[in-house]
Every structure is written in C-alpha cells, then in structure tokens.
Motif scaffolding. Structure first.
Motif, mmCIF file in Angstrom:
data_model
loop_
_atom_site.group_PDB
_atom_site.id
_atom_site.type_symbol
_atom_site.label_atom_id
_atom_site.label_comp_id
_atom_site.label_asym_id
_atom_site.label_seq_id
_atom_site.Cartn_x
_atom_site.Cartn_y
_atom_site.Cartn_z
ATOM 1 N N LYS A 145 0.814 -1.235 -0.174
ATOM 2 C CA LYS A 145 -0.007 0.011 -0.050
ATOM 3 C C LYS A 145 0.946 1.322 0.016
ATOM 4 C CE LYS A 145 -3.342 -0.226 3.029
ATOM 5 N NZ LYS A 145 -4.261 -0.111 4.362
ATOM 6 N N LEU A 146 1.788 1.177 0.790
ATOM 7 C CA LEU A 146 2.749 2.427 1.098
ATOM 8 C C LEU A 146 3.618 2.453 -0.294
ATOM 9 C CD1 LEU A 146 3.837 2.848 4.672
ATOM 10 C CD2 LEU A 146 2.406 4.207 3.513
ATOM 11 N N ALA A 149 1.581 3.957 -2.999
ATOM 12 C CA ALA A 149 1.451 5.440 -2.741
ATOM 13 C C ALA A 149 2.895 5.993 -3.196
ATOM 14 C CB ALA A 149 1.165 5.879 -1.131
ATOM 15 N N PRO A 196 2.727 -0.334 11.010
ATOM 16 C CA PRO A 196 0.960 0.324 11.555
ATOM 17 C C PRO A 196 0.989 0.838 12.986
ATOM 18 C CG PRO A 196 1.179 -1.806 10.127
ATOM 19 C CD PRO A 196 2.454 -1.654 10.785
ATOM 20 N N ARG A 197 0.320 1.792 12.974
ATOM 21 C CA ARG A 197 -0.049 2.285 14.345
ATOM 22 C C ARG A 197 -0.895 1.509 15.237
ATOM 23 N NH1 ARG A 197 -0.517 8.514 13.673
ATOM 24 N NH2 ARG A 197 -2.269 7.984 12.327
ATOM 25 N N SER A 201 -7.287 -0.014 10.750
ATOM 26 C CA SER A 201 -7.787 0.813 9.888
ATOM 27 C C SER A 201 -6.958 0.778 8.652
ATOM 28 C CB SER A 201 -7.582 2.248 10.496
ATOM 29 O OG SER A 201 -6.383 2.349 11.309
ATOM 30 N N GLU A 202 -7.502 1.780 7.738
ATOM 31 C CA GLU A 202 -6.932 1.791 6.560
ATOM 32 C C GLU A 202 -6.161 3.468 6.196
ATOM 33 O OE1 GLU A 202 -7.843 0.225 3.212
ATOM 34 O OE2 GLU A 202 -7.666 -1.314 4.739
ATOM 35 N N ALA A 203 -4.867 3.195 5.379
ATOM 36 C CA ALA A 203 -4.117 4.313 5.452
ATOM 37 C C ALA A 203 -4.748 5.047 4.296
ATOM 38 C CB ALA A 203 -2.623 3.868 5.099
#
Lengths: 204, 204
Positions: A145-146, A149, A196-197, A201-203
């Motif tokens: 995902k990152l 991005a 991930p924190r 949830s979704e980034a």
C-alpha cells in the motif's frame, strides 16, 4: 470519427485548463481554441465539469493499457517496471503536456464516484504486482500500500513539471523513473517495513 | 501571539479548502469554522487567495527547516535522507492533513512569483545534495534535476492520500519513503542516466 473529435476536444480543453487554470477558463474559450461554436461543443459535452471528468477518464484508460502491457512481465518487479514505463510514455506523449493536477471537487458528484472507483481499481492492480514481486523474491518485503502510494506519487506529479519542449522526452523520463523506482523496491538490501499504528484501519 | 493566531487561521483555512475544495469554500465558511467574524478574518488576510498563498508559504518554511536539518548529514545521500525525512514528518504532523494540492493559478500574480522563486530555491538546494552524493560516491551517477523531480513528486503527492487517522503515522511514512528513495538513488548498482534530447534547453 466522432470519438476522435471528442478526444481532440478533451485534449484542447486540458491544454486550456492547464494554461489558465480550470476556474479561469470558460467553455467559450475552449470552443474558441478549438475553432468551433459553443453549440458544437455542447454536442459532445454538457459542460466544463464534464470535460474535466473526460480528461481524467483518458488518463485512466492509459493506466489500463499500461497494466495490460505490465502483465507480460515475468516477475512482479518486471510487471511493475513495464506498467510504470508504459504509463509514463503514454501520458507524456499524448497527454501530460496538456494535463494538470485537478481536484475531484471540481467534478460532478456522480463523476467523482466513477473516478474514485477506477483509481482505486488501478491502485489495487499495482499493489498486486508489488505483492507478486515480494512473493517471487524480486521485490524486498515492504507494505504494498505504501509502496504504491510512494511510486505513483512521483508519476502523478509529472504533469507539474514536464515540459514537452524540454530537455527530456517521454522515453528518457520513463527510463529514469523506472530505474529509480526499481532500485528503490528491488530485493537485495534490507528494507524497513512500515509499522502500522493499529492493524484495523486503512491508510488510504 | 498574533503570529500564532494567523497560523491557526491558515491551518483552518487549509482544512476547509481540503474538505470542500478551494473554489467551493467561501471566506464566510472559513470564519465560521474558526468561530470568528469575517471582519476579524480580514484583520489577518485580504482574502481567500491570500490565505492560499499563506498555506503554501507555511509548507515552504517547513522545507527550509528540513534543509537546515539535512545539512548535518555526512554524505550527500545522508543529507538528502535527513531533509526528506524531516520534511515529511513536519508536513504530516502539522499540516498535510489540512493541506491539498493547489494550483498557482488560484493565487494572485505577485504571490505566484514569490512561491515560484521559493520552490525553485528549495529544488536547487535538494539538487545540490544529490550532486554532493554523486561527488562523494554515496549516490549513483544520475541527472540531479530528474532525480529531484522524481523524489519530490512522491513527497508532494502525500497530501492526496494521507489520512491523519489512518494506519500509518508521519514517522512511519517518513521512514518508509526515505528508505525507498535512498535505495533508489544509492550507489552500488548501475544506473541509467537520463539522455537529454538537446543540451541547451531546460526540463523544468
């Protein structure tokens, strides 16, 4: 033929928007640049906001063509390299010079939904290529995902600086970008994964 | 104190612009969000376009702070890593969630000039770091101009997807991006240089 004319119209509109800004360009001015009447323009599109939507759809179609090309890569990394390279060349040759960074807010709500869904679908396909690369060992372990991005950001930003009369042509830019991105992702050096924190949830 | 208030105002304006779009947000709505009168707002800024300019100036100040931090790196690559990492954290912590990609066209001409000059100065400093890295062997030979267009694009695009409530916090994103970019540029693997079409003109 009608489709061809519409594409020419979309490009000209994109050019006008880029030069003067979307909000500072009237449909009259687009018609003038195309040397057609405003009535002729309305034959193809309902208004300025629809033209904006069409410019983005054109870019998304280039993205699909690039994915098609990418699929023929042997490894995940190669799929990614082919997709990115093709996408940059298509955009820069055909469109980027007339493109501009626009916000979805300027589009009609129903068009915003279509663009959002197609952008997301494109994104997910690129993430799959990254995951393929992690699985086959061509890409160092990372958070797809990152990674997407990150790499798509550099590509999406090209219209902000690309000069069609400039020193570097579409192919040269594609080659250099593919090279940087490929080295950034390639296996062979330890990579730090995004931590991930929270996991729920979704980034994006 | 007055400076503090103005910064709060700029952030709130940025947030409103991001949520509704610059052209869909009135100064009245910004005043409402800040719980002040429009007259109080006019005490600080002359109008919406000036607010937009101020949001970009805030980002450029963060860029300068990041460059300051970057200078302490030992090699060119380390200077770059520090600058990028700091810039992402500063923006994401403090501003990106309220930021948005805006075009210069929406600003007053005199403000456009200021922003263009400052952006260019920032760009040139980053290119110097890349050149330092090439000279000291930490960065593979490349065209600094294209390298900076590439790496800054990925960073400039962050406001388009960053979610302050999302999975990844500012530090995690900074770490991952610095890692990708660093591997993309680092010496140790053959790099293809951009091949200029002509030598006399400018790409950017």
């Amino acid at each position: 033929m009608q489709q061809l004319k519409k594409t020419a119209l979309i490009r000209e509109a994109g050019r006008a928007f880029k030069t003067k800004g979307f909000h500072n360009t009237s449909l009259d001015e687009v018609a003038e640049a195309l040397n057609v009447t405003k009535a002729a323009l309305y034959y193809y599109v309902k208004g300025k906001r629809e033209l904006l939507f069409e410019t983005q759809m054109l870019v998304l179609e280039m993205g699909d063509a690039a994915l098609e090309e990418g699929q023929h890569g042997k490894t995940g990394l190669e799929k990614l390299e082919r997709t990115i390279g093709r996408f940059i060349v298509l955009m820069a040759r055909d469109f980027i010079s007339h493109s501009f960074v626009s916000t979805l807010d300027d589009m009609l709500p129903e068009h915003q939904d279509i663009i959002r869904k197609r952008r997301r679908a494109f994104d997910l396909r690129i993430r799959e290529f990254v995951q393929d690369g992690i699985n086959d060992g061509s890409i160092a372990p990372c958070e797809p995902k990152l990674a997407v991005a990150w790499l798509m950001g550099s590509i999406n930003w090209i219209p902000n600086w690309f000069n069609p009369e400039g020193e570097y042509g579409p192919e040269a830019i594609a080659e250099v970008f593919v090279n940087f991105i490929s080295h950034g992702l390639a296996a062979g050096s330890a990579k730090v994964r995004g931590r991930p924190r929270k996991s729920s949830s979704e980034a994006t």
